[in-house]
Design a protein around this motif. Sequence first.
Motif, PDB file in Angstrom:
ATOM      1  N   LEU A 123      -7.774 -40.703  21.218  1.00 49.42           N
ATOM      2  CA  LEU A 123      -6.976 -40.834  22.428  1.00 49.42           C
ATOM      3  C   LEU A 123      -7.041 -39.549  23.264  1.00 49.42           C
ATOM      4  CD1 LEU A 123      -3.865 -42.579  20.866  1.00 49.42           C
ATOM      5  CD2 LEU A 123      -5.486 -43.632  22.451  1.00 49.42           C
ATOM      6  N   ALA A 124      -6.972 -38.399  22.587  1.00 51.64           N
ATOM      7  CA  ALA A 124      -7.011 -37.121  23.308  1.00 51.64           C
ATOM      8  C   ALA A 124      -8.340 -36.946  24.034  1.00 51.64           C
ATOM      9  CB  ALA A 124      -6.777 -35.970  22.330  1.00 51.64           C
ATOM     10  N   LEU A 125      -9.425 -37.290  23.356  1.00 53.95           N
ATOM     11  CA  LEU A 125     -10.725 -37.156  23.999  1.00 53.95           C
ATOM     12  C   LEU A 125     -10.902 -38.192  25.105  1.00 53.95           C
ATOM     13  CD1 LEU A 125     -13.266 -35.357  23.712  1.00 53.95           C
ATOM     14  CD2 LEU A 125     -14.316 -37.268  22.504  1.00 53.95           C
ATOM     15  N   GLY A 126     -10.387 -39.393  24.890  1.00 53.51           N
ATOM     16  CA  GLY A 126     -10.459 -40.409  25.934  1.00 53.51           C
ATOM     17  C   GLY A 126      -9.766 -39.966  27.199  1.00 53.51           C
ATOM     18  N   ARG A 127      -8.617 -39.345  27.024  1.00 58.14           N
ATOM     19  CA  ARG A 127      -7.866 -38.819  28.173  1.00 58.14           C
ATOM     20  C   ARG A 127      -8.690 -37.739  28.887  1.00 58.14           C
ATOM     21  NH1 ARG A 127      -4.036 -37.089  25.437  1.00 58.14           N
ATOM     22  NH2 ARG A 127      -2.716 -38.946  25.456  1.00 58.14           N
TER      23      ARG A 127
END
Length: 385
Positions: A123-127
């Motif tokens: 999720l952090a990388l997607g953001r």
Amino acid sequence: MNAPLSPSDTLRTALAHLLDGLPPKAAAQAVERLIVNYRGRTPTDAPVLRDRSDVVAYAAYRMPATFEAVCAALEAFARAVPDWEPGSHVDVGGGTGAATWAVNATWTGGRPVTVLDWAEPALALGREIAAAHPDLKPTEWQRSRIGSALTIESTDLVTISYVLGELTDADRTAVVDAAATAAQAVVVVEPGTPDGYARVIDARDRLIAAGFHIAAPCPHSAACPIVPGEDWCHFAARVSRSSLHRQVKGGSLAYEDEKFSYVAATRFAPAPAASRVVRKPQIRKGQVLLDLCGTGTPAAKDAATTAPTPTDVATAAPTPTDVATAAPAVTSGADADGGNGPGTGPVPTLGRTIVTKRHGPLYKAARDADWGDAWPPPTGDDDRA
């Protein structure tokens, strides 16, 4: 002024930046481990992506392929619902957000989007990646257990891509049921393997039972005419290979084909294709062989004489007459969309059509047809009539 980059090019540029500073050997090792998980048959109750190096490797290696596969599925879906577009979107098990990018590439513009996943590093990388695209910056990235406890807020579209294989049977059922409860449209994409197809068919059955209509790839909402265990329905999307792809696979080609299975279903009535090309067209001298999934009349069952060979390679051509259609290989006695009961309406068919030069423009269209295309081509679709 330079033209803005397409979502595909923007995504690739963002992914290329991710590998800066990551040792190539570490990235390759992470990818090899992830490939084993991706191809494995054992569901897990824990995220496959454990840390940032895993997630970066996954995003650089798998995200372009997932993006192209979901784009191909959504393009077919969009053709079946030409007057509709999602006003909101929930991406279940979305990880780094490939399906979110694909939805934006299909229906441009901003909309409320929520990505649900159980891996916080993903999720952090997607953001981080989404920050490269103005329409995706407002996306909400929420950590959520993908399974029996999943709840989804009411939304227009739910995508579930490349995640059902990570779940137990019970969690798989719960996720599809939650999507059916929340959404007006549901799109499920899985690897184009026999197991991936089986998961898609299970999801398809549950969506139909929940009152959905099949929009793509099937031309009907009746039972799939493929005999279980004998063949499977899948398609292919062309993917440009990155340097990481070539490093891991040792290949020299600039592209590869991502095989995928999918189903798109809606609560409202779609306009599905009359039939769909379910194998790579076979071009012979003066003729094109098209293996089609479509619908016919109940009487067509009695006329069955030949069946398409369940391979993707060329086979000996039947003797052409006019447009010769091999009779249905498999049929179902139910009406194609619920209709008036067994044997009374159109039935699913799986057979071969041969288009010859005497068909003029239709022959040219057949030569231009691709695996996964609707057939016949929509009126006004380029110059194919």
